[in-house]
Design a protein around this motif. Structure first.
Motif, PDB file in Angstrom:
ATOM      1  N   ALA A  98       0.816  -1.227   0.000  1.00 33.26           N
ATOM      2  CA  ALA A  98       0.000   0.000   0.000  1.00 33.26           C
ATOM      3  C   ALA A  98       0.842   1.266   0.000  1.00 33.26           C
ATOM      4  O   ALA A  98       0.425   2.303  -0.537  1.00 33.26           O
ATOM      5  N   SER A  99       2.035   1.234   0.564  1.00 37.48           N
ATOM      6  CA  SER A  99       2.879   2.425   0.633  1.00 37.48           C
ATOM      7  C   SER A  99       3.626   2.694  -0.666  1.00 37.48           C
ATOM      8  O   SER A  99       4.263   3.744  -0.806  1.00 37.48           O
ATOM      9  N   TRP A 100       3.540   1.782  -1.609  1.00 42.37           N
ATOM     10  CA  TRP A 100       4.256   1.942  -2.876  1.00 42.37           C
ATOM     11  C   TRP A 100       3.443   2.803  -3.837  1.00 42.37           C
ATOM     12  O   TRP A 100       2.227   2.673  -3.941  1.00 42.37           O
ATOM     13  N   ASP A 101       4.137   3.644  -4.592  1.00 42.45           N
ATOM     14  CA  ASP A 101       3.498   4.517  -5.571  1.00 42.45           C
ATOM     15  C   ASP A 101       3.052   3.721  -6.792  1.00 42.45           C
ATOM     16  O   ASP A 101       3.679   2.732  -7.173  1.00 42.45           O
ATOM     17  N   ASP A 102       1.975   4.174  -7.437  1.00 45.42           N
ATOM     18  CA  ASP A 102       1.444   3.500  -8.626  1.00 45.42           C
ATOM     19  C   ASP A 102       2.459   3.395  -9.759  1.00 45.42           C
ATOM     20  O   ASP A 102       2.340   2.525 -10.636  1.00 45.42           O
ATOM     21  N   ALA A 103       3.444   4.279  -9.789  1.00 44.24           N
ATOM     22  CA  ALA A 103       4.402   4.288 -10.891  1.00 44.24           C
ATOM     23  C   ALA A 103       5.402   3.140 -10.834  1.00 44.24           C
ATOM     24  O   ALA A 103       6.177   2.933 -11.775  1.00 44.24           O
ATOM     25  N   ASN A 104       5.400   2.396  -9.755  1.00 39.28           N
ATOM     26  CA  ASN A 104       6.331   1.286  -9.615  1.00 39.28           C
ATOM     27  C   ASN A 104       5.821   0.039 -10.329  1.00 39.28           C
ATOM     28  O   ASN A 104       4.751   0.047 -10.936  1.00 39.28           O
ATOM     29  N   ILE A 105       6.594  -1.032 -10.247  1.00 41.94           N
ATOM     30  CA  ILE A 105       6.326  -2.266 -10.995  1.00 41.94           C
ATOM     31  C   ILE A 105       6.145  -3.416 -10.014  1.00 41.94           C
ATOM     32  O   ILE A 105       6.800  -3.487  -8.972  1.00 41.94           O
ATOM     33  N   VAL A 106       5.244  -4.327 -10.364  1.00 46.63           N
ATOM     34  CA  VAL A 106       5.048  -5.524  -9.554  1.00 46.63           C
ATOM     35  C   VAL A 106       5.055  -6.756 -10.466  1.00 46.63           C
ATOM     36  O   VAL A 106       4.492  -6.742 -11.565  1.00 46.63           O
ATOM     37  N   LEU A 107       5.729  -7.794 -10.005  1.00 42.99           N
ATOM     38  CA  LEU A 107       5.698  -9.100 -10.655  1.00 42.99           C
ATOM     39  C   LEU A 107       4.835 -10.020  -9.802  1.00 42.99           C
ATOM     40  O   LEU A 107       4.974 -10.044  -8.581  1.00 42.99           O
ATOM     41  N   VAL A 108       3.950 -10.772 -10.431  1.00 43.21           N
ATOM     42  CA  VAL A 108       3.116 -11.747  -9.723  1.00 43.21           C
ATOM     43  C   VAL A 108       3.523 -13.136 -10.200  1.00 43.21           C
ATOM     44  O   VAL A 108       3.529 -13.413 -11.409  1.00 43.21           O
ATOM     45  N   HIS A 109       3.872 -13.990  -9.237  1.00 46.26           N
ATOM     46  CA  HIS A 109       4.395 -15.314  -9.609  1.00 46.26           C
ATOM     47  C   HIS A 109       3.776 -16.408  -8.764  1.00 46.26           C
ATOM     48  O   HIS A 109       3.536 -16.240  -7.561  1.00 46.26           O
ATOM     49  N   ASP A 110       3.515 -17.555  -9.399  1.00 46.83           N
ATOM     50  CA  ASP A 110       3.026 -18.746  -8.704  1.00 46.83           C
ATOM     51  C   ASP A 110       4.224 -19.547  -8.213  1.00 46.83           C
ATOM     52  O   ASP A 110       5.088 -19.941  -9.012  1.00 46.83           O
ATOM     53  N   SER A 111       4.254 -19.831  -6.925  1.00 46.80           N
ATOM     54  CA  SER A 111       5.413 -20.521  -6.366  1.00 46.80           C
ATOM     55  C   SER A 111       5.561 -21.951  -6.866  1.00 46.80           C
ATOM     56  O   SER A 111       6.607 -22.570  -6.681  1.00 46.80           O
ATOM     57  N   ALA A 112       4.524 -22.496  -7.505  1.00 46.44           N
ATOM     58  CA  ALA A 112       4.621 -23.846  -8.065  1.00 46.44           C
ATOM     59  C   ALA A 112       5.464 -23.882  -9.338  1.00 46.44           C
ATOM     60  O   ALA A 112       5.628 -24.947  -9.931  1.00 46.44           O
TER      61      ALA A 112
END
Length: 392
Positions: A98-112
């Motif tokens: 929540a504290s991160w700005d919208d301009a940043n990047i996120v990777l979503v990964h399945d641990s499997a």
């Protein structure tokens, strides 16, 4: 020359999903904790992301038991509670950022998918220079047909099809908007949610090493892809157990309660079949026997279900980096007849050990009314376990 200051380089975080229990895989523990090349599947993911220089933080979305078994989170990482569905788990990860700005990047990964490579991460981040979302894909190499009532139908054109993998990369603000707009609608991955709000999703070359651990057989595939295979040796163990028949007790054999006039007497539920199998597996491991690990004097095991002993033995095989190749069980009883229950026993044993029933043989015989089994005083079982274990 412009006097405006350059835009700051976006920070990159990872949401690593590890909240599933892996029921389709049939493992006796969450599949992300299954050993692969000497460490849990989940640890492969954590180590890969921690080693990438562009990634500065992460959120492991997992239950407390999984978090405790990780061996420690990388610097800058924190844990978040999973939801009942994948989409809710991603939302939990987003809330932790929540504290991160919208301009940043996120990777979503399945641990499997333990085969995360720096090259795939680099391709995804490069794609975000010109896009708001990017996913790795692989071509479909096989001929595809529509299957109707067990028969092959029309061929499906595979030229326009691709296999979607993770990690998937998004502008953080874009993924937040997509989840906010979902309003309870479900999706199998986050790229679907992003497309629903009209954002194009770029594709980059995936990697075969990102194969997903879905079924038990996938462990062997991943071992080959990730180069963790070792020279294996064959180990064989034998187990034998016998219990007295007494009136007024339920009869448990092969993990099933069978209607009968008498049951088996013992400290646990006295399931001779599962006891023999457990001792056979432990024998092949040279790891003692049931009494070594579950002492009869311990009140914890009074009346205990014997599948717990067999599950423990199977877990010891996995911890040793091995696998169960075959189990052969013979039940020796004058009565009741075992034949009607044989296939159900095979299926139940297979479920306990996360094996194919094809690797399990269950047979029954009598002693032609000779000896204690012939006099219906007790029931005995013999078992042989064949394991594949790493060379010592």
């Amino acid at each position: 020359m412009s006097d405006s200051a350059p835009s700051p380089t976006p920070r990159v975080a990872v949401i690593l999903l590890a909240g599933g229990r892996g029921r389709r895989a049939g493992f006796t523990q969450p599949k992300q904790l299954e050993p692969l090349g000497g460490k849990p599947v989940l640890r492969w993911c954590l180590d890969a992301f921690a080693a990438h220089p562009a990634i500065s933080a992460g959120v492991l979305v997992a239950g407390d038991d999984v978090v405790a078994a990780t061996g420690g989170l990388p610097a800058g990482w924190l844990a978040a509670a999973p939801g009942a569905e994948r989409q809710q788990s991603v939302a939990s990860g987003l809330a932790a950022l929540a504290s991160w700005d919208d301009a940043n990047i996120v990777l979503v990964h399945d641990s499997a998918r333990p085969g995360v490579t720096a090259a795939v991460i680099d391709r995804l981040l490069a794609a975000l220079d010109a896009a708001e979302a990017a996913i790795p894909t692989l071509p479909v190499p096989d001929t595809l047909v529509r299957e109707i009532e067990g028969k092959a139908g029309d061929i499906v054109d595979r030229a326009a099809l691709a296999r979607v993998q993770t990690p998937q990369a998004f502008g953080l603000g874009t993924l937040r908007r997509a989840h906010a707009a979902a309003a309870g609608e479900t999706a199998t991955d986050d790229a679907q949610l992003v497309r629903r709000i009209g954002v194009p999703v770029a594709t980059v070359a995936g990697d075969a090493r990102l194969h997903k651990l879905t079924y038990a057989e996938d462990s062997g595939i991943l071992s080959g892809l990730l180069g963790t295979e070792k020279s294996m040796r064959t180990a064989v163990g034998m187990g034998y157990d016998v219990h007295r028949l007494v009136a007024g007790k339920p009869l448990w054999i092969g993990g099933l309660e069978i209607a009968h006039s008498h049951g088996l007497e013992g400290h646990s539920d006295a399931d001779v079949a599962l006891h023999a199998l457990t001792d056979a597996i432990l024998g092949a491991l040279a790891d003692g026997d049931i009494g070594t690990h579950f002492q009869p004097s311990d009140p914890e095991w009074r009346g205990a279900a014997s599948w717990r002993f067999l599950e423990f033995a199977g877990r010891r095989v996995a911890q040793a980096g091995g696998r169960i190749a075959h189990l052969d069980l013979t039940i020796i009883a004058e009565a009741p007849k075992i034949g009607p229950y044989r296939d159900a026993m095979r299926a139940h044993i297979a479920e306990i050990l996360a094996l194919s029933p094809a690797r399990i043989s269950v047979k029954a015989t009598t002693t032609e009314r000779l000896g204690f089994t012939g006099r219906r005083e007790g029931i005995a079982a013999q078992a042989i376990a064949t394991l594949q274990l790493p060379e010592i």
